[in-house]
Design a protein around this motif. Structure first.
Motif, short mmCIF file in Angstrom:
data_model
loop_
_atom_site.label_atom_id
_atom_site.label_comp_id
_atom_site.label_asym_id
_atom_site.label_seq_id
_atom_site.Cartn_x
_atom_site.Cartn_y
_atom_site.Cartn_z
N PRO A 9 0.80 -1.11 0.03
CA PRO A 9 0.11 0.03 -0.11
C PRO A 9 0.82 1.21 0.02
CG PRO A 9 -0.91 -1.50 1.71
CD PRO A 9 0.41 -2.31 1.15
N LEU A 10 1.96 1.19 0.63
CA LEU A 10 3.03 2.52 0.88
C LEU A 10 3.48 2.64 -0.62
CD1 LEU A 10 4.10 4.70 2.68
CD2 LEU A 10 6.05 3.11 3.00
N VAL A 11 3.81 1.68 -1.42
CA VAL A 11 4.59 1.87 -2.63
C VAL A 11 3.46 2.30 -3.57
CG1 VAL A 11 5.66 0.89 -4.65
CG2 VAL A 11 6.45 0.33 -2.09
N ASP A 12 2.23 1.62 -3.54
CA ASP A 12 1.19 1.80 -4.57
C ASP A 12 0.84 3.32 -4.26
OD1 ASP A 12 -0.74 0.87 -6.71
OD2 ASP A 12 -2.07 1.21 -4.98
N THR A 13 0.43 3.85 -3.24
CA THR A 13 0.24 5.23 -2.72
C THR A 13 1.14 6.17 -3.15
OG1 THR A 13 -1.11 4.35 -0.60
CG2 THR A 13 -0.73 6.61 -1.01
N PHE A 14 2.53 6.00 -3.03
CA PHE A 14 3.65 6.75 -3.52
C PHE A 14 3.35 6.97 -5.09
CE2 PHE A 14 8.03 7.52 -5.07
CZ PHE A 14 8.12 8.94 -4.30
N ILE A 15 3.15 5.85 -5.70
CA ILE A 15 2.94 5.88 -7.40
C ILE A 15 1.73 6.79 -7.53
CG2 ILE A 15 2.61 4.55 -9.42
CD1 ILE A 15 4.15 2.17 -7.98
N LEU A 16 0.65 6.51 -6.91
CA LEU A 16 -0.63 7.33 -7.09
C LEU A 16 -0.61 8.85 -6.70
CD1 LEU A 16 -3.54 6.96 -7.73
CD2 LEU A 16 -4.00 7.04 -5.25
N SER A 17 0.62 9.11 -6.10
CA SER A 17 0.72 10.43 -5.88
C SER A 17 1.39 11.23 -7.06
CB SER A 17 1.65 10.96 -4.79
OG SER A 17 2.79 10.23 -4.92
N PHE A 18 1.65 10.48 -8.10
CA PHE A 18 2.11 11.01 -9.48
C PHE A 18 1.29 10.91 -10.56
CE2 PHE A 18 5.95 10.05 -6.82
CZ PHE A 18 6.62 11.52 -6.96
N GLN A 19 -0.08 10.48 -10.00
CA GLN A 19 -0.93 10.15 -11.17
C GLN A 19 -2.39 11.09 -10.75
OE1 GLN A 19 -1.09 5.95 -10.56
NE2 GLN A 19 0.31 5.54 -12.12
N GLU A 20 -3.07 10.99 -11.80
CA GLU A 20 -4.48 11.38 -11.58
C GLU A 20 -5.55 10.28 -11.95
OE1 GLU A 20 -7.50 14.80 -13.50
OE2 GLU A 20 -5.49 14.54 -14.24
N VAL A 21 -6.41 10.09 -11.17
CA VAL A 21 -7.37 8.98 -11.34
C VAL A 21 -8.59 9.80 -12.26
CG1 VAL A 21 -9.14 7.23 -10.19
CG2 VAL A 21 -6.98 7.88 -9.17
N VAL A 22 -8.80 9.43 -13.52
CA VAL A 22 -9.70 9.61 -14.43
C VAL A 22 -11.00 8.92 -14.23
CG1 VAL A 22 -10.28 9.97 -16.86
CG2 VAL A 22 -7.68 9.89 -16.14
N THR A 23 -11.25 7.78 -13.99
CA THR A 23 -12.24 6.67 -13.79
C THR A 23 -12.05 6.23 -12.45
OG1 THR A 23 -11.65 5.09 -15.08
CG2 THR A 23 -12.77 6.78 -16.26
N LEU A 24 -12.98 5.84 -11.89
CA LEU A 24 -13.09 5.16 -10.64
C LEU A 24 -13.38 3.63 -10.92
CD1 LEU A 24 -15.25 7.42 -8.25
CD2 LEU A 24 -12.66 7.35 -8.50
N GLY A 25 -13.13 2.86 -9.70
CA GLY A 25 -13.07 1.38 -9.82
C GLY A 25 -11.98 0.64 -9.83
N ILE A 26 -12.07 -0.60 -9.92
CA ILE A 26 -10.82 -1.58 -9.38
C ILE A 26 -9.81 -1.50 -10.69
CG2 ILE A 26 -9.80 -3.73 -9.32
CD1 ILE A 26 -12.58 -4.43 -7.55
N GLN A 27 -10.32 -1.22 -12.12
CA GLN A 27 -9.65 -1.01 -13.01
C GLN A 27 -9.85 0.40 -13.66
OE1 GLN A 27 -7.80 -3.43 -14.28
NE2 GLN A 27 -8.60 -4.97 -12.74
N GLY A 28 -9.83 1.18 -12.70
CA GLY A 28 -10.14 2.75 -13.37
C GLY A 28 -8.68 3.12 -13.79
N GLU A 29 -9.08 4.07 -14.64
CA GLU A 29 -8.05 4.67 -15.40
C GLU A 29 -7.28 5.83 -14.77
OE1 GLU A 29 -7.43 7.32 -19.75
OE2 GLU A 29 -9.47 6.33 -19.13
N LYS A 30 -5.81 5.65 -14.98
CA LYS A 30 -5.08 6.58 -14.35
C LYS A 30 -4.16 7.12 -15.40
CE LYS A 30 -4.96 3.80 -10.17
NZ LYS A 30 -4.15 3.00 -9.49
#
Length: 273
Positions: A9-30
């Motif tokens: 979760p820590l690594v995944d959240t760090f990667i997420l901090s450089f992304q924008e979530v375009v669509t929600l959901g498990i397979q959401g677009e980033k």
């Protein structure tokens, strides 16, 4: 266990901090946005207002309970009558769930609550004060609950430190004619530094990640007057669904807690812990 529930979760959240979530959901677009999320956080006026409120809130989370806890620990350590009952009574607020404490204090501080009733009964006020709906009083009102809840926790840590101090040092100081203040300043405080350092580091971390304290009582209002970093972080991520900016917010909070904790340890010369 650590890899699944902490590292990933820590690594995944760090990667997420450089992304924008375009669509929600498990397979959401980033999509990658680089440092845009961090720039958005640091240029957000509410971030700086929340940071200012967090500094003020830290006094209720750390400074005031530290001094009160140290005073109570010294009183109990002197061997007063009924010290076991007094220690248990002071520690009771620590075991009360934070949500329960917030609800109880919300009732006490409400216009029809116990505090307004008491102030009106003794003639100090003519009409109820809206503590939790006041821009000036909402944050101090939450701090009142925090002081009540944290003092006993710090007292127990400091009392354990006091009980571990060597008696022969104090006996030597008495023979030399040293005053109580001199013994406190030159013996108790230096020897108690490891326990104080633990309290300071815990207080810094807890003040930055405190959430339910404010959210239950005021929700950050009115007009963001009691908004702190963690409540604003929660709203950005889970109310406005800006998960990329929320992830950046989380790592900024993590960095602040880490830096402040290291500074506290360095300033204390704290290799003891």
């Amino acid at each position: 266990m650590i890899a699944v529930f902490l590292a990933y979760p820590l690594v995944d959240t760090f990667i997420l901090s450089f992304q924008e979530v375009v669509t929600l959901g498990i397979q959401g677009e980033k999509r990658w946005v680089g440092l845009a999320n961090y720039e958005a956080v640091l240029t957000d006026p509410l971030f700086w207002r929340s940071a200012k409120n967090t500094i003020i809130f830290s006094f209720g989370m750390l400074v005031i309970p530290l001094f009160l806890g140290l005073g109570l620990a010294m009183v109990i350590n002197r061997g007063i009558k009924g010290k076991s009952s007094l220690r248990a009574l002071i520690f009771v607020p620590v075991v009360v769930p934070i949500v329960v404490a917030g609800i109880v204090f919300s009732w006490i501080l409400s216009p029809n609550g116990l505090l307004n009733w008491g102030l009106t009964a003794v003639g100090l006020i003519e009409r109820p004060i809206r503590f939790l709906n006041s821009i000036e009083l909402s944050l101090p009102s939450v701090m009142l609950m925090v002081v009540w809840k944290r003092t006993g926790y710090y007292m127990v840590i400091l009392l354990a430190g006091l009980q571990g101090l060597p008696n022969d040092v104090y006996e030597a100081a008495k023979i030399m004619g040293k005053s109580r203040w001199a013994m406190f300043r030159y013996i108790t405080l230096p020897l108690l530094k490891p326990a104080i350092l633990i309290v300071v580091v815990l207080g810094i971390i807890d003040s930055l990640r405190a959430f339910a304290h404010v959210y239950v009582m005021t929700g950050g209002g009115p007009s963001n007057a009691s908004e702190i970093l963690s409540t604003h972080f929660y709203k950005v991520a889970f109310s406005y669904f800006n998960f990329g900016k929320g992830a950046a917010y989380g790592f900024i909070l993590f960095g602040m807690a880490l830096v402040l904790s290291v500074i506290a340890i360095k300033l204390s010369g704290g290799s003891e812990i």
